[in-house]
Design a protein around this motif. Sequence first.
Motif, mmCIF file in Angstrom:
data_model
loop_
_atom_site.group_PDB
_atom_site.id
_atom_site.type_symbol
_atom_site.label_atom_id
_atom_site.label_comp_id
_atom_site.label_asym_id
_atom_site.label_seq_id
_atom_site.Cartn_x
_atom_site.Cartn_y
_atom_site.Cartn_z
ATOM 1 N N PRO A 188 0.841 -1.201 0.000
ATOM 2 C CA PRO A 188 0.000 0.000 0.000
ATOM 3 C C PRO A 188 0.875 1.250 0.000
ATOM 4 O O PRO A 188 1.953 1.263 0.612
ATOM 5 N N ALA A 189 0.452 2.272 -0.673
ATOM 6 C CA ALA A 189 1.187 3.548 -0.620
ATOM 7 C C ALA A 189 1.269 4.009 0.836
ATOM 8 O O ALA A 189 0.287 3.950 1.577
ATOM 9 N N GLY A 190 2.453 4.423 1.252
ATOM 10 C CA GLY A 190 2.629 4.843 2.634
ATOM 11 C C GLY A 190 3.062 3.740 3.563
ATOM 12 O O GLY A 190 3.312 3.992 4.755
ATOM 13 N N HIS A 191 3.171 2.522 3.077
ATOM 14 C CA HIS A 191 3.647 1.411 3.906
ATOM 15 C C HIS A 191 5.088 1.691 4.329
ATOM 16 O O HIS A 191 5.896 2.193 3.533
ATOM 17 N N PRO A 192 5.469 1.373 5.570
ATOM 18 C CA PRO A 192 6.846 1.645 6.020
ATOM 19 C C PRO A 192 7.925 1.038 5.128
ATOM 20 O O PRO A 192 8.985 1.638 4.948
ATOM 21 N N LEU A 193 7.663 -0.136 4.552
ATOM 22 C CA LEU A 193 8.668 -0.774 3.707
ATOM 23 C C LEU A 193 8.810 -0.105 2.350
ATOM 24 O O LEU A 193 9.773 -0.369 1.621
ATOM 25 N N ALA A 194 7.883 0.782 2.017
ATOM 26 C CA ALA A 194 7.948 1.445 0.715
ATOM 27 C C ALA A 194 9.154 2.379 0.603
ATOM 28 O O ALA A 194 9.550 2.763 -0.500
ATOM 29 N N ALA A 195 9.758 2.701 1.724
ATOM 30 C CA ALA A 195 10.933 3.570 1.683
ATOM 31 C C ALA A 195 12.158 2.844 1.134
ATOM 32 O O ALA A 195 13.129 3.490 0.729
ATOM 33 N N LYS A 196 12.144 1.524 1.135
ATOM 34 C CA LYS A 196 13.262 0.748 0.613
ATOM 35 C C LYS A 196 13.066 0.510 -0.883
ATOM 36 O O LYS A 196 11.951 0.227 -1.329
ATOM 37 N N ARG A 197 14.134 0.620 -1.650
ATOM 38 C CA ARG A 197 14.031 0.384 -3.093
ATOM 39 C C ARG A 197 14.005 -1.110 -3.428
ATOM 40 O O ARG A 197 13.401 -1.517 -4.414
ATOM 41 N N VAL A 198 14.701 -1.902 -2.607
ATOM 42 C CA VAL A 198 14.726 -3.354 -2.795
ATOM 43 C C VAL A 198 14.452 -3.994 -1.439
ATOM 44 O O VAL A 198 15.062 -3.604 -0.424
ATOM 45 N N LEU A 199 13.561 -4.976 -1.427
ATOM 46 C CA LEU A 199 13.191 -5.633 -0.184
ATOM 47 C C LEU A 199 13.802 -7.028 -0.119
ATOM 48 O O LEU A 199 13.849 -7.740 -1.130
ATOM 49 N N ASP A 200 14.260 -7.398 1.068
ATOM 50 C CA ASP A 200 14.568 -8.801 1.314
ATOM 51 C C ASP A 200 13.243 -9.516 1.558
ATOM 52 O O ASP A 200 12.332 -8.961 2.188
ATOM 53 N N LEU A 201 13.146 -10.732 1.064
ATOM 54 C CA LEU A 201 11.883 -11.450 1.228
ATOM 55 C C LEU A 201 11.529 -11.594 2.705
ATOM 56 O O LEU A 201 10.346 -11.581 3.075
ATOM 57 N N THR A 202 12.534 -11.698 3.575
ATOM 58 C CA THR A 202 12.266 -11.810 5.010
ATOM 59 C C THR A 202 11.615 -10.548 5.579
ATOM 60 O O THR A 202 10.994 -10.607 6.646
ATOM 61 N N ASP A 203 11.759 -9.412 4.884
ATOM 62 C CA ASP A 203 11.079 -8.187 5.335
ATOM 63 C C ASP A 203 9.565 -8.372 5.371
ATOM 64 O O ASP A 203 8.858 -7.643 6.082
ATOM 65 N N LEU A 204 9.084 -9.318 4.583
ATOM 66 C CA LEU A 204 7.635 -9.516 4.452
ATOM 67 C C LEU A 204 7.113 -10.653 5.315
ATOM 68 O O LEU A 204 5.921 -10.982 5.260
ATOM 69 N N ALA A 205 7.984 -11.243 6.116
ATOM 70 C CA ALA A 205 7.613 -12.456 6.853
ATOM 71 C C ALA A 205 6.462 -12.231 7.819
ATOM 72 O O ALA A 205 5.632 -13.128 8.024
ATOM 73 N N HIS A 206 6.388 -11.060 8.430
ATOM 74 C CA HIS A 206 5.359 -10.817 9.461
ATOM 75 C C HIS A 206 4.194 -9.977 8.944
ATOM 76 O O HIS A 206 3.360 -9.521 9.738
ATOM 77 N N GLU A 207 4.128 -9.811 7.645
ATOM 78 C CA GLU A 207 3.032 -9.057 7.043
ATOM 79 C C GLU A 207 1.817 -9.950 6.802
ATOM 80 O O GLU A 207 1.932 -11.174 6.679
ATOM 81 N N SER A 208 0.658 -9.331 6.722
ATOM 82 C CA SER A 208 -0.527 -10.019 6.197
ATOM 83 C C SER A 208 -0.441 -10.001 4.677
ATOM 84 O O SER A 208 -0.002 -9.002 4.089
ATOM 85 N N TRP A 209 -0.861 -11.084 4.045
ATOM 86 C CA TRP A 209 -0.685 -11.226 2.597
ATOM 87 C C TRP A 209 -2.025 -11.351 1.884
ATOM 88 O O TRP A 209 -2.979 -11.928 2.417
ATOM 89 N N VAL A 210 -2.062 -10.812 0.669
ATOM 90 C CA VAL A 210 -3.172 -11.041 -0.260
ATOM 91 C C VAL A 210 -2.689 -12.057 -1.289
ATOM 92 O O VAL A 210 -1.668 -11.827 -1.945
ATOM 93 N N ARG A 211 -3.395 -13.145 -1.404
ATOM 94 C CA ARG A 211 -2.996 -14.194 -2.352
ATOM 95 C C ARG A 211 -3.616 -13.924 -3.704
ATOM 96 O O ARG A 211 -4.833 -13.888 -3.849
#
Length: 310
Positions: free
Chosen positions: A173-196
């Motif tokens: 989502p726009a404004g998500h804290p991780l949006a500040a990173k240009r490249v994400l490690d997949l582990t950055d998303l480990a504790h997020e809720s996901w849309v399949r």
Amino acid sequence: MLDVRRMQVLRAVVTSGSITAAAANLGYTPSAVSQQVAALEKQAGIPLLARVGRGVEPTEAGRLLSEYAAVISRQVTAAETALADLRARITGVLSIRYFATAGATLVAPALARLRQEHPGLRLDLGMTDPQDPLTEVTEGRADLAVVVRPRGRTHEGVHLVHLLDDPYRAVLPAGHPLAAKRVLDLTDLAHESWVRGDGPGPCLDPVIEGCAAAGFSPNFVVESEDHTTTQGFVAAGLGIGLIPTMGLTHRHPAVVVRKVRGPEPVRVIQAAVREASSGRPALRGLLAGLRHVAQELAPAVERGLPERFR
């Protein structure tokens, strides 16, 4: 009745000047050539060759049959050329199956090119079964299917042609804290809720396998049937998603897209061709078109998304 094949053997002897040379040219043994000529002489009821020194020369009858053999050879060549031209006009029906994003980005441009070259071709188009995309090809109901299939995995009766590697991107989502990173490690998303964005099957497998390699299982809280809907749920703040690059050609204005690594999930897109149909000119033309489109698309996909999508 004279045997046409034996007449061609005689012609080879006459043009080469000896039985030995003719045998070498034809890939026969000298004995086999002699037997063929002897059998033709028996059919003709008259000598066809006369021995001269170490070679042979045709009798008048031999020259006559050799000339007719040359005419027959030219006529066969002309017939083959005419048949090839007829096949090249391509008529009939070509059955093609595909999944949604491949239909828009790969199949449609390839078919446009094919129809320009062969306007008489009729097309039977349809979606693949997402859980078993090869069924219609293996059962003969489709000539070709564009599928997601890992490299090296084969299937009896099906020839697989690699088209494109399609990496997945994180959609936030726009404004998500991780949006500040240009490249994400997949582990950055480990504790997020996901849309399949995909149901169980080959398009979801790279996501599940990538997360497993990173040491976690995604927490799916929303299920979606297509990438556009997935982006809508992500934009509404219901979770994050991983969507293949080819599924992001139309980006929702309220999401951001980021490259992922460690690992980067990739789906391998291949053309599954029914081996029994592989000789059809129409199918060869479509396959060439798909490979051409994929080759043009690959650099953009490898770079990720165009800047306007970021």
